[in-house]
Design a protein around this motif. Structure first.
Motif, PDB file in Angstrom:
ATOM      1  N   VAL A 240      55.359  57.564  79.207  1.00 42.39           N
ATOM      2  CA  VAL A 240      54.316  58.525  78.849  1.00 42.39           C
ATOM      3  C   VAL A 240      53.058  57.804  78.388  1.00 42.39           C
ATOM      4  O   VAL A 240      51.935  58.173  78.746  1.00 42.39           O
ATOM      5  CB  VAL A 240      54.817  59.482  77.746  1.00 42.39           C
ATOM      6  CG1 VAL A 240      53.666  60.322  77.210  1.00 42.39           C
ATOM      7  CG2 VAL A 240      55.905  60.385  78.293  1.00 42.39           C
ATOM      8  N   GLU A 241      53.224  56.746  77.614  1.00 45.22           N
ATOM      9  CA  GLU A 241      52.075  55.997  77.104  1.00 45.22           C
ATOM     10  C   GLU A 241      51.300  55.330  78.227  1.00 45.22           C
ATOM     11  O   GLU A 241      50.077  55.176  78.159  1.00 45.22           O
ATOM     12  CB  GLU A 241      52.550  54.960  76.086  1.00 45.22           C
ATOM     13  CG  GLU A 241      53.086  55.563  74.793  1.00 45.22           C
ATOM     14  CD  GLU A 241      53.677  54.524  73.864  1.00 45.22           C
ATOM     15  OE1 GLU A 241      53.782  53.349  74.298  1.00 45.22           O
ATOM     16  OE2 GLU A 241      54.044  54.868  72.722  1.00 45.22           O
ATOM     17  N   ARG A 242      51.999  54.922  79.294  1.00 43.26           N
ATOM     18  CA  ARG A 242      51.343  54.256  80.422  1.00 43.26           C
ATOM     19  C   ARG A 242      50.827  55.242  81.457  1.00 43.26           C
ATOM     20  O   ARG A 242      50.105  54.856  82.370  1.00 43.26           O
ATOM     21  CB  ARG A 242      52.326  53.283  81.092  1.00 43.26           C
ATOM     22  CG  ARG A 242      52.686  52.083  80.247  1.00 43.26           C
ATOM     23  CD  ARG A 242      53.525  51.083  81.031  1.00 43.26           C
ATOM     24  NE  ARG A 242      54.896  51.555  81.215  1.00 43.26           N
ATOM     25  CZ  ARG A 242      55.378  52.032  82.335  1.00 43.26           C
ATOM     26  NH1 ARG A 242      54.607  52.134  83.419  1.00 43.26           N
ATOM     27  NH2 ARG A 242      56.639  52.445  82.420  1.00 43.26           N
ATOM     28  N   PHE A 243      51.208  56.497  81.341  1.00 45.80           N
ATOM     29  CA  PHE A 243      50.922  57.491  82.366  1.00 45.80           C
ATOM     30  C   PHE A 243      49.489  58.005  82.239  1.00 45.80           C
ATOM     31  O   PHE A 243      49.044  58.380  81.165  1.00 45.80           O
ATOM     32  CB  PHE A 243      51.901  58.660  82.219  1.00 45.80           C
ATOM     33  CG  PHE A 243      52.062  59.471  83.461  1.00 45.80           C
ATOM     34  CD1 PHE A 243      53.116  59.231  84.319  1.00 45.80           C
ATOM     35  CD2 PHE A 243      51.166  60.473  83.775  1.00 45.80           C
ATOM     36  CE1 PHE A 243      53.279  59.986  85.470  1.00 45.80           C
ATOM     37  CE2 PHE A 243      51.323  61.228  84.908  1.00 45.80           C
ATOM     38  CZ  PHE A 243      52.380  60.990  85.761  1.00 45.80           C
ATOM     39  N   TRP A 244      48.765  58.005  83.364  1.00 45.41           N
ATOM     40  CA  TRP A 244      47.405  58.545  83.385  1.00 45.41           C
ATOM     41  C   TRP A 244      47.253  59.396  84.630  1.00 45.41           C
ATOM     42  O   TRP A 244      47.093  58.898  85.740  1.00 45.41           O
ATOM     43  CB  TRP A 244      46.370  57.429  83.375  1.00 45.41           C
ATOM     44  CG  TRP A 244      44.962  57.929  83.550  1.00 45.41           C
ATOM     45  CD1 TRP A 244      44.099  57.655  84.571  1.00 45.41           C
ATOM     46  CD2 TRP A 244      44.251  58.812  82.671  1.00 45.41           C
ATOM     47  NE1 TRP A 244      42.907  58.320  84.403  1.00 45.41           N
ATOM     48  CE2 TRP A 244      42.970  59.036  83.236  1.00 45.41           C
ATOM     49  CE3 TRP A 244      44.573  59.458  81.469  1.00 45.41           C
ATOM     50  CZ2 TRP A 244      42.020  59.858  82.640  1.00 45.41           C
ATOM     51  CZ3 TRP A 244      43.617  60.274  80.877  1.00 45.41           C
ATOM     52  CH2 TRP A 244      42.364  60.459  81.451  1.00 45.41           C
ATOM     53  N   SER A 245      47.335  60.724  84.462  1.00 38.96           N
ATOM     54  CA  SER A 245      47.344  61.629  85.607  1.00 38.96           C
ATOM     55  C   SER A 245      46.014  61.657  86.332  1.00 38.96           C
ATOM     56  O   SER A 245      45.949  62.055  87.500  1.00 38.96           O
ATOM     57  CB  SER A 245      47.716  63.045  85.154  1.00 38.96           C
ATOM     58  OG  SER A 245      46.771  63.550  84.227  1.00 38.96           O
ATOM     59  N   GLY A 246      44.930  61.220  85.678  1.00 38.56           N
ATOM     60  CA  GLY A 246      43.624  61.234  86.324  1.00 38.56           C
ATOM     61  C   GLY A 246      43.547  60.325  87.535  1.00 38.56           C
ATOM     62  O   GLY A 246      42.664  60.491  88.377  1.00 38.56           O
ATOM     63  N   ASP A 247      44.459  59.358  87.642  1.00 39.27           N
ATOM     64  CA  ASP A 247      44.480  58.453  88.793  1.00 39.27           C
ATOM     65  C   ASP A 247      45.346  58.972  89.933  1.00 39.27           C
ATOM     66  O   ASP A 247      45.437  58.325  90.979  1.00 39.27           O
ATOM     67  CB  ASP A 247      45.017  57.079  88.368  1.00 39.27           C
ATOM     68  CG  ASP A 247      44.034  56.320  87.488  1.00 39.27           C
ATOM     69  OD1 ASP A 247      42.823  56.544  87.645  1.00 39.27           O
ATOM     70  OD2 ASP A 247      44.491  55.516  86.655  1.00 39.27           O
ATOM     71  N   LEU A 248      46.009  60.110  89.740  1.00 34.67           N
ATOM     72  CA  LEU A 248      47.015  60.567  90.689  1.00 34.67           C
ATOM     73  C   LEU A 248      46.559  61.780  91.490  1.00 34.67           C
ATOM     74  O   LEU A 248      45.898  62.672  90.971  1.00 34.67           O
ATOM     75  CB  LEU A 248      48.307  60.917  89.956  1.00 34.67           C
ATOM     76  CG  LEU A 248      48.940  59.795  89.141  1.00 34.67           C
ATOM     77  CD1 LEU A 248      50.185  60.300  88.438  1.00 34.67           C
ATOM     78  CD2 LEU A 248      49.267  58.601  90.018  1.00 34.67           C
ATOM     79  N   THR A 249      46.950  61.792  92.758  1.00 33.75           N
ATOM     80  CA  THR A 249      46.744  62.939  93.627  1.00 33.75           C
ATOM     81  C   THR A 249      48.091  63.328  94.213  1.00 33.75           C
ATOM     82  O   THR A 249      48.762  62.505  94.839  1.00 33.75           O
ATOM     83  CB  THR A 249      45.767  62.613  94.773  1.00 33.75           C
ATOM     84  OG1 THR A 249      44.525  62.199  94.218  1.00 33.75           O
ATOM     85  CG2 THR A 249      45.547  63.836  95.656  1.00 33.75           C
TER      86      THR A 249
END
Length: 263
Positions: free
Chosen positions: A27-36
Protein backbone atom coordinates in the motif's frame (compact mmCIF):
# COMPACT_ATOMS: atom_id res chain seq x y z
CA UNK A 1 -15.84 2.30 -14.11
CA UNK A 2 -13.23 4.86 -15.05
CA UNK A 3 -10.15 3.75 -16.98
CA UNK A 4 -7.96 5.72 -14.61
CA UNK A 5 -8.97 4.40 -11.22
CA UNK A 6 -8.72 5.81 -7.74
CA UNK A 7 -7.13 3.32 -5.35
CA UNK A 8 -9.37 3.93 -2.35
CA UNK A 9 -12.58 4.03 -4.39
CA UNK A 10 -12.11 0.96 -6.58
CA UNK A 11 -10.56 -1.28 -3.96
CA UNK A 12 -12.73 0.08 -1.12
CA UNK A 13 -10.10 -0.25 1.59
CA UNK A 14 -10.80 2.88 3.62
CA UNK A 15 -12.20 1.01 6.63
CA UNK A 16 -9.86 -1.98 6.35
CA UNK A 17 -6.36 -2.54 7.71
CA UNK A 18 -3.51 -4.46 6.05
CA UNK A 19 -3.52 -8.07 7.19
CA UNK A 20 0.26 -8.41 7.08
CA UNK A 21 3.49 -6.46 6.68
CA UNK A 22 3.76 -7.28 2.98
CA UNK A 23 0.32 -5.78 2.28
CA UNK A 24 1.16 -2.69 4.33
CA UNK A 25 4.35 -2.21 2.34
CA UNK A 26 2.47 -2.74 -0.92
CA UNK A 27 0.00 0.00 0.00
CA UNK A 28 2.83 2.40 0.85
CA UNK A 29 4.46 1.78 -2.54
CA UNK A 30 1.19 1.89 -4.47
CA UNK A 31 0.44 4.96 -6.60
CA UNK A 32 -2.73 4.62 -8.66
CA UNK A 33 -2.00 7.82 -10.60
CA UNK A 34 0.55 5.89 -12.67
CA UNK A 35 -1.90 3.12 -13.58
CA UNK A 36 -4.38 2.66 -16.40
CA UNK A 37 -6.79 -0.25 -16.12
CA UNK A 38 -6.63 -2.77 -18.95
CA UNK A 39 -8.72 -5.61 -17.51
CA UNK A 40 -10.48 -6.17 -14.19
CA UNK A 41 -12.84 -8.37 -12.21
CA UNK A 42 -14.46 -7.67 -8.84
CA UNK A 43 -16.42 -10.35 -7.00
CA UNK A 44 -20.03 -9.79 -6.00
CA UNK A 45 -22.12 -9.33 -3.96
CA UNK A 46 -19.75 -8.91 -1.00
CA UNK A 47 -16.79 -7.66 -3.01
CA UNK A 48 -14.26 -9.80 -1.19
CA UNK A 49 -11.78 -9.95 -4.10
CA UNK A 50 -10.52 -7.60 -6.81
CA UNK A 51 -8.31 -8.57 -9.73
CA UNK A 52 -6.84 -5.89 -12.00
CA UNK A 53 -4.42 -5.78 -14.92
CA UNK A 54 -3.03 -2.30 -15.50
CA UNK A 55 -0.40 -0.47 -17.49
CA UNK A 56 2.17 1.04 -15.13
CA UNK A 57 3.34 4.27 -16.72
CA UNK A 58 6.05 4.72 -14.10
CA UNK A 59 7.88 1.74 -15.59
CA UNK A 60 8.51 3.73 -18.78
CA UNK A 61 10.64 6.15 -16.75
CA UNK A 62 12.68 3.50 -14.99
CA UNK A 63 15.14 0.84 -16.08
CA UNK A 64 15.03 0.38 -19.89
CA UNK A 65 13.29 -2.84 -20.84
CA UNK A 66 11.44 -3.20 -17.53
CA UNK A 67 7.97 -4.81 -17.69
CA UNK A 68 5.13 -2.30 -17.89
CA UNK A 69 2.09 -4.46 -17.06
CA UNK A 70 1.04 -4.81 -13.41
CA UNK A 71 -1.22 -7.49 -11.99
CA UNK A 72 -3.00 -6.55 -8.74
CA UNK A 73 -4.82 -8.97 -6.44
CA UNK A 74 -6.80 -7.73 -3.43
CA UNK A 75 -8.50 -10.04 -0.93
CA UNK A 76 -10.70 -8.56 1.80
CA UNK A 77 -11.63 -10.28 5.04
CA UNK A 78 -14.87 -8.47 5.80
CA UNK A 79 -15.29 -10.20 9.17
CA UNK A 80 -11.90 -9.05 10.46
CA UNK A 81 -11.86 -5.77 8.53
CA UNK A 82 -8.49 -6.57 6.97
CA UNK A 83 -7.13 -7.02 3.46
CA UNK A 84 -4.16 -8.43 1.60
CA UNK A 85 -2.73 -6.76 -1.49
CA UNK A 86 -0.26 -8.35 -3.87
CA UNK A 87 1.21 -7.03 -7.11
CA UNK A 88 3.41 -8.46 -9.84
CA UNK A 89 4.93 -6.98 -13.01
CA UNK A 90 4.84 -8.74 -16.39
CA UNK A 91 5.87 -7.97 -19.95
CA UNK A 92 2.50 -8.83 -21.47
CA UNK A 93 -1.15 -8.90 -20.45
CA UNK A 94 -1.62 -12.71 -20.74
CA UNK A 95 1.16 -13.43 -18.23
CA UNK A 96 -0.38 -10.88 -15.83
CA UNK A 97 -3.76 -12.54 -16.31
CA UNK A 98 -2.23 -15.97 -15.66
CA UNK A 99 -0.78 -14.69 -12.38
CA UNK A 100 -4.27 -13.53 -11.32
CA UNK A 101 -5.90 -16.78 -12.43
CA UNK A 102 -3.45 -18.65 -10.21
CA UNK A 103 -4.76 -16.50 -7.33
CA UNK A 104 -8.38 -17.36 -7.87
CA UNK A 105 -9.61 -15.11 -10.68
CA UNK A 106 -11.83 -16.93 -13.22
CA UNK A 107 -9.93 -16.78 -16.53
CA UNK A 108 -13.01 -15.81 -18.56
CA UNK A 109 -13.61 -12.82 -16.24
CA UNK A 110 -10.13 -11.31 -16.64
CA UNK A 111 -9.71 -12.19 -20.33
CA UNK A 112 -11.65 -9.21 -21.72
CA UNK A 113 -9.57 -6.05 -22.07
CA UNK A 114 -11.14 -2.63 -22.33
CA UNK A 115 -12.03 -0.96 -25.61
CA UNK A 116 -9.69 1.50 -27.29
CA UNK A 117 -6.56 -0.66 -27.34
CA UNK A 118 -4.76 -2.15 -30.31
CA UNK A 119 -6.27 -5.45 -31.40
CA UNK A 120 -4.91 -8.96 -31.96
CA UNK A 121 -3.88 -9.29 -35.60
CA UNK A 122 -4.99 -12.90 -35.98
CA UNK A 123 -6.56 -15.89 -34.30
CA UNK A 124 -3.22 -17.58 -33.63
CA UNK A 125 -2.41 -14.61 -31.37
CA UNK A 126 -5.68 -15.17 -29.49
CA UNK A 127 -4.95 -18.87 -29.10
CA UNK A 128 -1.43 -18.32 -27.77
CA UNK A 129 -2.71 -15.67 -25.34
CA UNK A 130 -5.33 -18.06 -24.00
CA UNK A 131 -2.71 -20.77 -23.73
CA UNK A 132 -0.63 -18.46 -21.52
CA UNK A 133 -3.58 -17.13 -19.51
CA UNK A 134 -4.75 -20.63 -18.55
CA UNK A 135 -1.29 -22.20 -18.21
CA UNK A 136 -1.18 -22.42 -14.41
CA UNK A 137 2.38 -23.18 -13.35
CA UNK A 138 3.36 -24.54 -16.76
CA UNK A 139 5.71 -21.69 -17.68
CA UNK A 140 8.55 -20.59 -15.44
CA UNK A 141 9.51 -17.04 -16.48
CA UNK A 142 13.27 -16.70 -16.79
CA UNK A 143 13.51 -13.17 -18.24
CA UNK A 144 11.55 -10.58 -20.19
CA UNK A 145 12.05 -7.32 -22.04
CA UNK A 146 9.79 -4.48 -23.18
CA UNK A 147 10.70 -2.03 -25.94
CA UNK A 148 8.36 0.94 -26.41
CA UNK A 149 10.57 2.47 -29.10
CA UNK A 150 11.64 0.94 -32.38
CA UNK A 151 11.38 -2.06 -32.41
CA UNK A 152 8.03 -1.96 -30.60
CA UNK A 153 7.91 -5.38 -28.99
CA UNK A 154 8.08 -7.47 -25.86
CA UNK A 155 9.46 -10.92 -25.25
CA UNK A 156 9.16 -13.34 -22.35
CA UNK A 157 11.69 -16.14 -21.96
CA UNK A 158 10.25 -19.19 -20.22
CA UNK A 159 10.78 -22.84 -19.45
CA UNK A 160 7.82 -25.02 -20.46
CA UNK A 161 7.39 -27.88 -17.96
CA UNK A 162 5.14 -29.75 -20.39
CA UNK A 163 7.54 -29.74 -23.33
CA UNK A 164 9.60 -32.86 -23.89
CA UNK A 165 11.43 -31.26 -26.82
CA UNK A 166 12.82 -27.70 -26.98
CA UNK A 167 11.49 -26.73 -23.52
CA UNK A 168 12.77 -23.14 -23.61
CA UNK A 169 9.95 -21.02 -25.03
CA UNK A 170 10.05 -17.39 -26.16
CA UNK A 171 6.74 -15.53 -26.40
CA UNK A 172 7.30 -12.61 -28.75
CA UNK A 173 4.76 -9.80 -29.05
CA UNK A 174 5.17 -7.24 -31.86
CA UNK A 175 3.06 -4.13 -32.54
CA UNK A 176 2.04 -2.73 -35.93
CA UNK A 177 1.13 0.89 -35.25
CA UNK A 178 -0.16 1.63 -38.73
CA UNK A 179 -2.59 -1.28 -38.63
CA UNK A 180 -3.48 -0.81 -34.96
CA UNK A 181 -2.75 -4.48 -34.26
CA UNK A 182 -0.24 -6.76 -32.56
CA UNK A 183 0.86 -10.37 -32.94
CA UNK A 184 1.98 -12.91 -30.36
CA UNK A 185 4.14 -15.83 -31.44
CA UNK A 186 5.75 -18.73 -29.59
CA UNK A 187 9.25 -19.94 -30.35
CA UNK A 188 11.00 -23.09 -29.10
CA UNK A 189 14.67 -23.62 -28.26
CA UNK A 190 16.72 -26.45 -26.85
CA UNK A 191 18.39 -24.28 -24.20
CA UNK A 192 18.53 -20.75 -22.81
CA UNK A 193 21.76 -19.90 -24.62
CA UNK A 194 20.27 -20.68 -28.02
CA UNK A 195 17.19 -18.63 -27.20
CA UNK A 196 19.26 -15.64 -26.09
CA UNK A 197 21.34 -15.88 -29.27
CA UNK A 198 18.17 -15.59 -31.34
CA UNK A 199 16.95 -12.66 -29.27
CA UNK A 200 20.30 -10.91 -29.72
CA UNK A 201 20.78 -11.31 -33.48
CA UNK A 202 17.36 -12.30 -34.96
CA UNK A 203 19.26 -14.16 -37.69
CA UNK A 204 16.19 -16.11 -38.80
CA UNK A 205 12.49 -16.56 -38.11
CA UNK A 206 11.33 -17.51 -34.63
CA UNK A 207 11.53 -21.34 -34.63
CA UNK A 208 8.10 -22.92 -34.17
CA UNK A 209 7.54 -25.43 -31.34
CA UNK A 210 7.79 -29.08 -32.41
CA UNK A 211 4.12 -29.60 -31.58
CA UNK A 212 3.15 -27.15 -34.35
CA UNK A 213 4.37 -29.59 -36.99
CA UNK A 214 3.34 -33.02 -38.25
CA UNK A 215 0.09 -34.43 -36.85
CA UNK A 216 -0.06 -32.02 -33.94
CA UNK A 217 0.17 -29.11 -36.34
CA UNK A 218 -3.26 -30.05 -37.63
CA UNK A 219 -4.52 -30.04 -34.04
CA UNK A 220 -3.16 -26.53 -33.49
CA UNK A 221 -4.74 -25.27 -36.71
CA UNK A 222 -8.08 -26.85 -35.82
CA UNK A 223 -8.12 -25.20 -32.39
CA UNK A 224 -7.22 -21.82 -33.87
CA UNK A 225 -10.08 -22.32 -36.32
CA UNK A 226 -12.45 -22.83 -33.38
CA UNK A 227 -11.49 -19.39 -32.09
CA UNK A 228 -12.13 -17.89 -35.52
CA UNK A 229 -15.54 -19.57 -35.67
CA UNK A 230 -16.50 -18.34 -32.21
CA UNK A 231 -15.48 -14.79 -33.10
CA UNK A 232 -17.39 -14.79 -36.40
CA UNK A 233 -20.60 -16.22 -34.94
CA UNK A 234 -20.48 -14.42 -31.60
CA UNK A 235 -20.70 -17.78 -29.88
CA UNK A 236 -19.91 -18.26 -26.23
CA UNK A 237 -16.41 -19.18 -25.19
CA UNK A 238 -15.01 -22.37 -26.67
CA UNK A 239 -14.53 -25.02 -23.95
CA UNK A 240 -11.03 -25.02 -22.51
CA UNK A 241 -10.60 -28.71 -23.35
CA UNK A 242 -11.05 -27.88 -27.04
CA UNK A 243 -8.35 -25.21 -26.98
CA UNK A 244 -5.65 -26.70 -24.80
CA UNK A 245 -2.30 -26.87 -26.50
CA UNK A 246 -1.25 -30.40 -27.39
CA UNK A 247 1.58 -31.87 -25.42
CA UNK A 248 4.84 -32.36 -27.26
CA UNK A 249 5.02 -36.03 -28.33
CA UNK A 250 7.37 -38.10 -26.11
CA UNK A 251 9.31 -38.97 -29.29
CA UNK A 252 10.45 -37.54 -32.26
CA UNK A 253 4.10 -19.19 -29.32
CA UNK A 254 -0.40 -3.88 -23.12
CA UNK A 255 -1.33 -3.05 -22.28
CA UNK A 256 -0.94 -2.31 -25.82
CA UNK A 257 1.47 0.50 -25.96
CA UNK A 258 2.78 2.90 -28.53
CA UNK A 259 5.73 4.91 -27.29
CA UNK A 260 4.62 4.25 -23.72
CA UNK A 261 1.03 5.33 -24.39
CA UNK A 262 -2.19 3.49 -24.93
CA UNK A 263 -3.83 3.76 -28.32
Amino acid sequence: MNDRFDFAFDFDLDELAPADAASEEAVERFWSGDLTTLSQHHTTPNGSHSFVVAHDQSATWGVPGAPQVMAIAVARDLTRFTFTLKTSHHATVPFAQAWLVERGCPPEKIAKVRDGLVKPADDLTLWIERQIRESGTRYKVLDNHTSDSDPYETWTLTRDSRADEAPIRVFHEEWDHDAGTYTMREGAFVDVGTARSWLDDRSGPLPEPPEYSDDNGAVVRARVALIALARSTGASAVPKSDLEAPRTPPVGPAQRLVQGRLL
